[in-house]
Design an enzyme around this catalytic site. Structure first.
Site, PDB file in Angstrom:
ATOM      1  N   ASN A   1      25.063 124.551 100.584  1.00 36.11           N
ATOM      2  CA  ASN A   1      26.188 125.413 100.229  1.00 36.11           C
ATOM      3  C   ASN A   1      27.445 124.848 100.859  1.00 36.11           C
ATOM      4  O   ASN A   1      27.379 124.117 101.841  1.00 36.11           O
ATOM      5  CB  ASN A   1      25.950 126.866 100.688  1.00 36.11           C
ATOM      6  CG  ASN A   1      25.349 126.949 102.062  1.00 36.11           C
ATOM      7  OD1 ASN A   1      26.039 126.751 103.057  1.00 36.11           O
ATOM      8  ND2 ASN A   1      24.045 127.216 102.125  1.00 36.11           N
TER       9      ASN A   1
ATOM     10  N   GLU B   1      24.103 131.895 103.314  1.00 34.23           N
ATOM     11  CA  GLU B   1      24.634 131.400 104.585  1.00 34.23           C
ATOM     12  C   GLU B   1      26.098 131.780 104.792  1.00 34.23           C
ATOM     13  O   GLU B   1      26.766 131.231 105.663  1.00 34.23           O
ATOM     14  CB  GLU B   1      24.477 129.875 104.671  1.00 34.23           C
ATOM     15  CG  GLU B   1      23.054 129.381 104.540  1.00 34.23           C
ATOM     16  CD  GLU B   1      22.117 129.792 105.676  1.00 34.23           C
ATOM     17  OE1 GLU B   1      22.495 130.636 106.512  1.00 34.23           O
ATOM     18  OE2 GLU B   1      21.001 129.263 105.714  1.00 34.23           O
TER      19      GLU B   1
END
Length: 191
Positions: free
Chosen positions: A29, A74
């Site tokens: 990410n 996250e």
């Protein structure tokens, strides 16, 4: 459609990272910050195929402002880093060699390309389950005095003054891990 200036930059960087093999499948990410807005890739979407309208814009408290419905799992560690460090971009990868070092508990040497060589190895952050507040705190703390950390049993988190810098650092970490692995195997150096 989401037309914030950060969304195009996120997509271009995501596609680059994926093309380099730094975030295979649906892993990894990335995020970028502009003032008090953070643009982040969505959860469950390949970085190689993410589209602008899937990028999620959140405030520094994690509230969704616009974009996709599910920011990366996250998100918390990205926000924690932005709250504690003046950076404009964060890249989290699961690249093969660096993650191999992370999973084996072996340290990656800090080479000249990482800036002034004041420490012999890249910092490794203790393991915490992905997506948890515990991991967010460990990453935030670990990056206060570092530009990159290795996550034990997990991967790499690289930062930069902008997203491009963070991506290039993540790429450099992977190449460094690859070189060190090959050198140790060829030299029969004990890990």
């Amino acid at each position: 459609m989401n037309h914030h200036p950060l969304t195009m930059e996120i997509c271009e960087t995501a596609h680059y990272i994926y093309s380099k093999g730094l975030a295979p499948g649906k892993s990894g990410n990335i995020s970028a910050r502009f003032q008090d807005i953070v643009a982040i890739t969505p959860s469950g979407v390949s970085l190689g195929h993410v589209k602008e309208d899937e990028i999620v814009l959140v405030d520094m408290g994690g509230e969704i402002l616009v974009g996709g419905k599910n920011p990366s799992s996250e998100l918390h560690f990205h926000l924690e880093v932005y709250k504690n460090k003046d950076v404009g971009g964060i890249v989290h990868t699961h690249s093969a060699y660096a993650t191999g070092f992370a999973m084996s508990g072996k340290k990656i040497e800090r080479l000249e390309g990482f800036g002034e060589r004041t420490k012999p190895f890249l910092k490794m952050v203790n393991y915490a389950q992905p997506g948890t507040r515990e991991l967010a705190q460990l990453v935030g703390e670990g990056l206060k005095a570092e530009d990159v950390v290795i996550l034990e049993n997990h991967g790499v988190v690289a930062t930069g003054k902008n997203l491009r810098e963070a991506a290039l650092l993540a790429e450099f970490v992977e190449e460094t891990a690859k070189i060190q692995f090959v050198a140790r195997v060829l030299s029969n150096i004990e890990f």
